[in-house]
Design an enzyme around this catalytic site. Structure first.
Site, mmCIF file in Angstrom:
data_model
loop_
_atom_site.group_PDB
_atom_site.id
_atom_site.type_symbol
_atom_site.label_atom_id
_atom_site.label_comp_id
_atom_site.label_asym_id
_atom_site.label_seq_id
_atom_site.Cartn_x
_atom_site.Cartn_y
_atom_site.Cartn_z
ATOM 1 C CG LEU A 1 33.607 70.763 21.204
ATOM 2 C CD1 LEU A 1 34.703 71.640 20.885
ATOM 3 C CD2 LEU A 1 34.188 69.217 21.518
ATOM 4 C CG ASP A 2 28.197 72.532 26.535
ATOM 5 O OD1 ASP A 2 28.115 73.784 26.242
ATOM 6 O OD2 ASP A 2 26.850 71.916 27.035
ATOM 7 C CG ASP A 3 32.419 71.594 30.914
ATOM 8 O OD1 ASP A 3 32.334 72.203 31.895
ATOM 9 O OD2 ASP A 3 31.868 70.702 30.368
ATOM 10 N NE ARG B 1 26.372 75.896 26.334
ATOM 11 C CZ ARG B 1 25.001 76.137 26.081
ATOM 12 N NH1 ARG B 1 24.288 77.065 26.047
ATOM 13 N NH2 ARG B 1 24.518 74.887 26.524
ATOM 14 C CB VAL C 1 30.815 77.309 29.135
ATOM 15 C CG1 VAL C 1 30.361 78.196 30.604
ATOM 16 C CG2 VAL C 1 29.437 77.255 28.652
#
Length: 660
Positions: free
Chosen positions: A390-392, A470, A395
């Site tokens: 999820l983070d990548d 994020r 971003v």
């Protein structure tokens, strides 16, 4: 006008507040590292354990000795040894037993003399702290494979776990992706109990205070408490007694299922889970099962490990994994913040490289808790389709949204399909409590961290403030509004609920409260929260209170300790200073003297090459167990912060118009 369009219009051309030369120098240095196809990749360094395990794996398999490579790895291991003789988990940290045992074992395997001064100091430290028997579970597992300790020193993890129904208290779907990929081949090894070939016959008996065969009580994790620890410890003893009587046909079926699991996720030369421990275990598993060395799966699995090596003139080490998607997406944000035709062209080139890496076909392990959702995320590595994160994803999407706002054909047109598909997946992966985790949803079976095998306390992937922030930032930047988006409202509520008493937020994937607070402030700004709101004011006061006298910010890995009672002063670093500055500016504090002092600090410590020197680790693999040094963080985060400061000052505004 969208946020991204307004942000694009606000970026001045040729603006400068006396430090434009610093920005230009950093920009030129960063752009010079872009690959021809548009992507960026920086080294990702961990502690001594990964290069040590790489050496030991080669000797386990009796591979031909590469003397030059081993010489360079030995130089690296000696270089990072602590003055007290042990090896730390991060730069200038306390020595760690498991890292020290593995480093010593690897150096002895390479042929460092046992009576050499660095080996004597290492041995003295290890013995003074209880000896190698006090190593963690993964280290004891390696020692058992080498015959250095009996198998009773390793908690029982029967491979029959592969056959358990999902409702059972322990199931692979209930642990994190990294635990899953590491455990499955390891359970096969524990069932077969092979012995390392170890052609040199190297042993480390001298590292034990009590002979291994005489040890009866092996250590547990500091987080493991009564009554759970005793309950699971007793269950471990029962399983140990029963394991020899498990039906052979059932075991064979379980091993077959484990092999199928690994084979399906072998992931070409990017490796199982695209992380070193899982990749190494898959190689050892195939070896234990008698696969020929020229078998295609064996060759592929083995080749994946060598792709992690960093080999330089005077040192070599093995990385825990590769980070091209993360690096490239963050640099794209930095380039868009710097602005100008060349930077924007380079950012679009990076995004074009990222676009085809979106996982659109593979339904990964995440679907066990979120079936019916279409895939749409990005992985951290070059390829890892079963495990996008999820983070990548958030971003990458925010960078695509920023870039599309500057294109003549209008916002989102260029990347609309990719953005919409990713947003759908991110919303679908929200946990029930409103937060987002890195790879899974609702992965909160906390009792599993009490089993003997989880002495590291990192078996799970629960929602965290930094990843949630994020995802909230992404939704807000794409146009979601409070009161209109259930996912956004739940995410905001989660962030407000998880704010610490002192005003900070916990940072799971970066060290630590500075990272978490930066992330949360960006998200709360993106959703339009008033800069005078209590949550933002508390966070700002906390960041201001921990600024160092030199103008920078810093935080050590020790801030993850279980008895954390508040911030402990730490030396400033460039990346953590940048996070604090970006957080303060997101909270509307661009004109605060502390921000000017932070910018001055970054300008003063910038190197002649345009970059910032940063030996300290500022990122996290597993809190208290495994830390990371992203070599790129000090190359782009300070530039990002300086460019943001310049842009806000030049536009005479206190408002950050994007999610990061």
């Amino acid at each position: 006008m969208s946020r991204a369009q307004a942000e694009a219009a606000a970026v001045p051309s040729g603006a400068g507040d006396g430090f434009e030369a610093s920005i230009a120098s950093a920009m030129r240095a960063l752009c010079a590292l872009q690959r021809e196809d548009g992507h960026f990749l920086f080294e990702l360094e961990a502690d001594a354990t990964i290069p040590a395990e790489y050496v030991l794996m080669r000797h386990y398999l009796a591979e031909p000795v590469d003397s030059e490579l081993e010489r360079k790895i030995a130089q690296y291991l000696r270089r990072i040894q602590s003055p007290d003789g042990g090896w730390p988990l991060f730069y200038a940290g306390a020595s760690d037993m498991s890292a020290s045992v593995k480093a010593y074992f690897a150096l002895k395997m390479i042929a460092d003399a046992a009576d050499a001064s660095h080996m004597t100091r290492a041995r003295r430290w290890i013995l003074a702290h209880g000896g190698a028997a006090n190593s963690n579970v993964f280290t004891r597992n390696l020692l058992a494979l080498y015959g250095a300790i009996p198998w009773r020193g390793v908690p029982v993890m029967p491979v029959e776990i592969m056959l358990l129904p999902r409702w059972f208290p322990f199931h692979l779907d209930k642990v994190s992706y990294w635990a899953r990929t590491v455990l499955v081949p390891l359970m096969v090894l524990n069932a077969l109990k092979p012995r390392a070939l170890n052609p040199k016959g190297i042993r480390i008996d001298e590292l034990f205070v009590t002979p291994p065969d005489a040890v009866r009580h092996w250590p547990k994790g500091a987080h493991q408490k009564r009554p759970w620890a005793e309950l699971f410890g007793g269950l471990d003893q029962v399983l140990r007694a029963l394991e020899p009587y498990f039906p052979k046909a059932v075991r064979a079926r379980a091993i077959d299922k484990a092999v199928n699991f690994v084979t399906e996720r072998l992931n070409g030369e990017d490796g199982l889970g695209a992380i070193f421990p899982a990749m190494a275990n898959s190689v050892l598993m195939f070896d234990a099962l008698g696969y020929p060395k020229d078998d295609a799966k064996v060759l592929t699995a083995r080749a994946s490990l060598d792709k992690l090596l960093v080999i330089e003139e005077d040192k070599a080490y093995c990385q825990p994994c590769l980070s091209p998607v993360w690096d490239t997406a963050l640099v794209a944000h930095t380039l868009l913040e710097v602005g100008g035709p060349d930077c924007e062209r380079r950012a679009r080139s990076s995004l074009e490289w990222l676009r085809p890496l979106q996982v659109l076909e593979t339904v990964g392990d995440w679907a066990a808790s979120r079936s019916g959702i279409r895939p749409g995320g990005w992985a951290f590595q070059y390829a890892n389709p079963h495990y996008p994160d999820l983070d990548d994803t958030a971003v990458v999407v925010m960078a695509m949204d920023r870039a599309s706002a500057r294109m003549p054909n209008g916002p989102h047109d260029e990347y609309r399909e990719a953005i919409d598909r990713a947003q759908e997946w991110v919303i679908g992966m929200q946990s029930s409590n409103g937060g987002w985790a890195a790879f899974d949803a609702d992965n909160e079976y906390y009792y599993l961290n009490q089993i003997p095998f989880s002495d590291h306390g990192a078996l799970l992937d629960p929602p965290t403030a930094d990843v949630t922030a994020r995802c909230v930032s992404m939704l807000a930047q794409l146009g979601a509004r409070t009161g209109e988006s259930e996912a956004l409202d739940k995410g905001i509520a989660y962030l407000l609920k998880t704010q610490e008493q002192d005003g900070s937020w916990y940072g799971r994937w970066g060290i630590n409260y500075i990272y978490g607070t930066w992330s949360a402030l960006c998200a709360l700004n993106a959703v339009g929260m008033d800069a005078l709101s209590p949550a933002l004011r508390k966070a700002v006061r906390w960041l201001l209170s921990i600024q160092n006298a030199d103008g920078g910010w810093g935080e050590r890995g020790e801030s993850y300790k279980l008895d954390y009672r508040g911030y402990d002063p730490a030396p400033s670093t460039a990346s953590q200073t940048a996070w604090a500055l970006l957080g303060l500016m997101a909270a509307g504090e661009v004109d605060h003297p502390a921000v000017a002092n932070g910018i001055r600090y970054l300008k003063e410590i910038q190197g002649e090459d345009g970059f910032w020197e940063e030996a300290r680790f500022t990122a996290t693999g597993f809190p208290r167990v495994f830390y990371l040094r992203y070599h790129g963080y000090s190359k782009f985060f300070p530039l990002w912060a300086m460019a943001r400061y310049r842009n806000l000052k030049a536009a005479n505004t206190k408002t950050v118009l994007v999610g990061m």
